[in-house]
Design an enzyme around this catalytic site. Structure first.
Site, mmCIF file in Angstrom:
data_model
loop_
_atom_site.group_PDB
_atom_site.id
_atom_site.type_symbol
_atom_site.label_atom_id
_atom_site.label_comp_id
_atom_site.label_asym_id
_atom_site.label_seq_id
_atom_site.Cartn_x
_atom_site.Cartn_y
_atom_site.Cartn_z
ATOM 1 N N SER A 14 0.845 -1.196 0.000
ATOM 2 C CA SER A 14 0.000 0.000 0.000
ATOM 3 C C SER A 14 0.883 1.249 0.000
ATOM 4 C CB SER A 14 -0.908 -0.011 1.228
ATOM 5 O OG SER A 14 -0.112 0.043 2.386
ATOM 6 N N ASP A 72 -8.096 10.837 -0.590
ATOM 7 C CA ASP A 72 -7.851 10.768 -2.044
ATOM 8 C C ASP A 72 -8.779 11.700 -2.822
ATOM 9 O OD1 ASP A 72 -5.719 9.038 -2.336
ATOM 10 O OD2 ASP A 72 -6.976 7.272 -2.072
ATOM 11 N N THR A 190 6.415 -7.867 -8.590
ATOM 12 C CA THR A 190 5.427 -7.478 -9.608
ATOM 13 C C THR A 190 4.999 -8.683 -10.448
ATOM 14 O OG1 THR A 190 6.222 -5.222 -9.669
ATOM 15 C CG2 THR A 190 5.070 -5.977 -11.623
ATOM 16 N N GLN A 191 5.951 -9.552 -10.751
ATOM 17 C CA GLN A 191 5.583 -10.775 -11.494
ATOM 18 C C GLN A 191 4.553 -11.583 -10.705
ATOM 19 O OE1 GLN A 191 8.852 -13.255 -12.848
ATOM 20 N NE2 GLN A 191 10.231 -11.496 -12.816
ATOM 21 N N CYS A 383 -11.164 26.801 11.303
ATOM 22 C CA CYS A 383 -12.146 26.074 12.100
ATOM 23 C C CYS A 383 -11.770 26.100 13.586
ATOM 24 C CB CYS A 383 -12.330 24.660 11.562
ATOM 25 S SG CYS A 383 -13.885 23.930 12.081
ATOM 26 N N HIS A 509 -13.408 25.611 6.308
ATOM 27 C CA HIS A 509 -12.137 24.987 5.910
ATOM 28 C C HIS A 509 -11.830 25.395 4.471
ATOM 29 C CE1 HIS A 509 -11.397 22.273 9.311
ATOM 30 N NE2 HIS A 509 -12.704 22.140 9.380
ATOM 31 N N GLU A 511 -9.214 25.529 2.966
ATOM 32 C CA GLU A 511 -8.178 24.694 2.346
ATOM 33 C C GLU A 511 -8.789 23.578 1.490
ATOM 34 O OE1 GLU A 511 -8.995 24.751 5.510
ATOM 35 O OE2 GLU A 511 -8.829 22.804 6.503
HETATM 36 N N1 GLN Z 1 -13.724 20.569 17.319
HETATM 37 C C1 GLN Z 1 -14.286 21.766 16.780
HETATM 38 C C2 GLN Z 1 -15.775 21.624 16.492
HETATM 39 O O1 GLN Z 1 -16.279 20.552 16.404
HETATM 40 C C3 GLN Z 1 -13.547 22.181 15.540
HETATM 41 C C4 GLN Z 1 -13.710 21.231 14.411
HETATM 42 C C5 GLN Z 1 -12.737 21.416 13.280
HETATM 43 O O2 GLN Z 1 -11.705 22.043 13.444
HETATM 44 N N2 GLN Z 1 -13.032 20.829 12.136
HETATM 45 O O3 GLN Z 1 -16.478 22.572 16.313
#
Ligand code: GLN
Length: 536
Positions: A14, A72, A190-191, A383, A509, A511
């Site tokens: 993996s 992923d 791999t074989q 967050c 978030h 990101e």
């Molecule tokens: N633990 C916090 C909440 O549930 C922040 C969650 C997070 O950072 N995704 O609100």
């Protein structure tokens, strides 16, 4: 049907980067203007990733539609620059759950329900429905785990059956180790894996070989001889500076030509604009020169970098766009608590506190935020990082001693962060947080938020149970914590900022929506501030 299916399997071990291979194949197909989406199969019996520990499994990725999925999916979205839905995620938990529900409803009356054919049929129908509903030219199906695992055996069997009626290409991502003592690349694992797949009724059409350093020509010849695959079907995937380089490297080896030839596509041309655009962005990311910017990520899961992969990627995308050389310092927040010293933060150009759950390391994160505020170091909170920016401000600027989030101290007198009212009635843990994409409205045109997004209504993804407590909003605002964005109904605080210096944090978030081709605006603003102290 017209859709073609590419099944990406993994053998030998993996962690070979099947997600990157699947994403690269999708990116190449997209460069040919084909309509392509992924399906990912994960064998675990969890319904989804939401209840897993990021420390063990890596980041839980969140989709617009509230899906809590494998990391992923972040790779898929970052490569494809498309929003993917939860329908792309099939887990062992989901398919077994559905088949048992169907059995209880009486769908299989009189029959004994079996893995073959009932479960394998269900899987194929799901995939075919997905392809036709989205009118796809291609579905790239990534099979989690390794060939030979008990957990994915029935799924691989379903793919074999699919290949009897549809156009299916099998790609095996495999490993060619180099034995240090003899200095040679070795093909035997791999074989054996190839034979194991043949015993399951599957002959891979392509081998994608992970190696450290380039794969030797001799090795390619040997593999071609043992597997009967033509040499243009044996492709190298060596360690690279950046996974974003893989699509180009596959194209250089003419993987695209061999794939289209196999599927009998004759006159398809690559959209050169798309390829050029991708390459420009990749070159920006892998650049070696440029002004260095050093960012500390202060978190509790820093030992396993995969826990914060989207934060790291978002920083890379933004650094690429700004032609900066990015250096990330991973700071274990608990260490900031142990000795009280913050030497690990000295000299950094910016500090990020990312998302997280549970009490461990919280005080260290608060200490890092206080350091950023009092030393004029740009700060970005994500967050949990927004909740703790609020706590730090309440304690150290507003004098609310021991202010906290009720997540960490349920008895605190100053509960400046508290459980969302909608969470009070929640008794099941799976899929019940405030999840997915939500609109927020940016209220203040003079804010960092507005200068970053350049618009009033913004959509970002969320995953949390706690929120800024509006009971304290007036007080905190009067002392200089600016609430610059809320939900459209003004009920939940979405972004807070310091009035001086660069400090911004969001309940969302951002990101998760950052892509190499469209970096997250808040990360761009943050790195601008970190690199030239624009907001000093
Ligand atoms: N633990 C916090 C909440 O549930 C922040 C969650 C997070 O950072 N995704 O609100």
């Amino acid at each position: 049907m017209n859709t073609k299916f590419i099944v990406v399997l993994g053998s030998v071990m993996s962690g070979l980067g099947k997600g990157v291979v699947s994403s690269s194949i999708m990116k190449i197909l997209d460069m040919y203007d084909f309509k392509v989406l992924p399906i990912k199969f994960d064998g675990y019996l969890n319904y989804d990733c939401g209840t897993m520990n990021p420390y063990r499994h890596g980041e839980v990725f969140v989709l617009n539609d509230k899906g809590e999925v494998d990391m992923d999916f972040g790779t898929y979205e970052r490569f494809l620059n498309k929003d993917i839905t939860s329908n792309s995620s099939i887990t062992g938990g989901k398919v077994f759950g559905e088949i048992i529900e169907d059995e209880r409803k009486g769908k299989f009356l009189g029959q004994d329900v079996q893995v073959i054919p009932h479960l394998t049929n269900e899987i194929q129908e799901k995939i075919i429905r997905f392809a036709s509903k989205n009118s796809l030219d291609f579905v790239v199906i990534e099979v989690g785990g390794t060939v030979g695992d008990l957990e994915n055996g029935y799924f691989i069997e379903a793919m074999r059956q699919l290949s009897l009626k549809e156009s299916v290409v099998f790609v095996d991502v495999t490993y060619i180790p180099r034995l240090k003592t003899v200095g040679e690349q070795k093909t035997k694992p791999t074989q054996s894996a190839f034979r194991a797949l043949m015993a399951m009724g599957i002959t891979p059409n392509f081998l994608i070989c992970r190696t450290d350093g380039k794969m030797e020509d001799e090795i390619k010849k040997k593999l071609s001889m043992f597997t009967s695959l033509a040499s243009d079907r044996i492709i190298n995937d060596p360690d690279m500076d950046s996974p974003y380089q893989l699509p180009n490297y596959l194209i250089e080896q003419k993987f695209d030509k061999a794939l289209l030839k196999l599927l009998k596509y004759k006159n398809h041309k690559m959209n050169a604009k798309k390829r050029d655009n991708w390459n420009v962005n990749v070159e920006n990311i892998v650049r070696k020169e440029g002004k260095e910017v050093k960012i500390a990520i202060v978190g509790k899961y820093v030992d396993l970098r995969d826990s914060y992969v989207s934060v790291k990627e978002a920083l890379m995308h933004a650094a690429g766009k700004l032609s900066l050389k990015l250096k990330i310092d991973w700071v274990e927040s608990e260490n900031l608590e142990k000795d009280g010293s913050r030497t690990s933060l000295e000299g950094v150009n910016g500090i990020i506190v990312p998302g997280g759950f549970g009490t461990r390391g919280i005080e260290g994160m608060i200490s890092a935020i206080e350091y950023a505020r009092t030393h004029n170091v740009p700060y970005l909170g994500l967050c949990l990082g927004m909740q703790l920016m609020t706590v730090e401000f309440a304690r150290n600027v507003c004098g609310l001693t021991n202010a906290n989030s009720t997540e960490f101290n349920p008895k605190t007198k100053y509960n400046v962060v508290d459980i969302l009212p909608s969470q009070l009635s929640v008794d099941k843990k799976g899929g019940t947080m405030r999840l997915g994409a939500w609109d927020m409205v940016i209220k203040d045109k003079n804010s960092i938020a507005f200068s970053a997004y350049q618009k009033k209504i913004v959509s970002e993804r969320h995953r949390h149970r706690y929120e800024f407590n509006n009971k304290f909003r007036k007080l905190l605002e009067s002392k200089g914590l600016k609430v610059t964005a809320t939900t459209t109904d003004n009920k939940l605080v979405e972004i807070v900022e310091w009035s001086s210096g660069f400090g911004i944090a969001t309940q969302a978030h951002p990101e998760l929506k950052s892509r190499i081709e469209s970096p997250a605006p808040l990360f761009i603003s943050f790195l601008k501030a970190a690199s030239n102290k624009l907001y000093k």
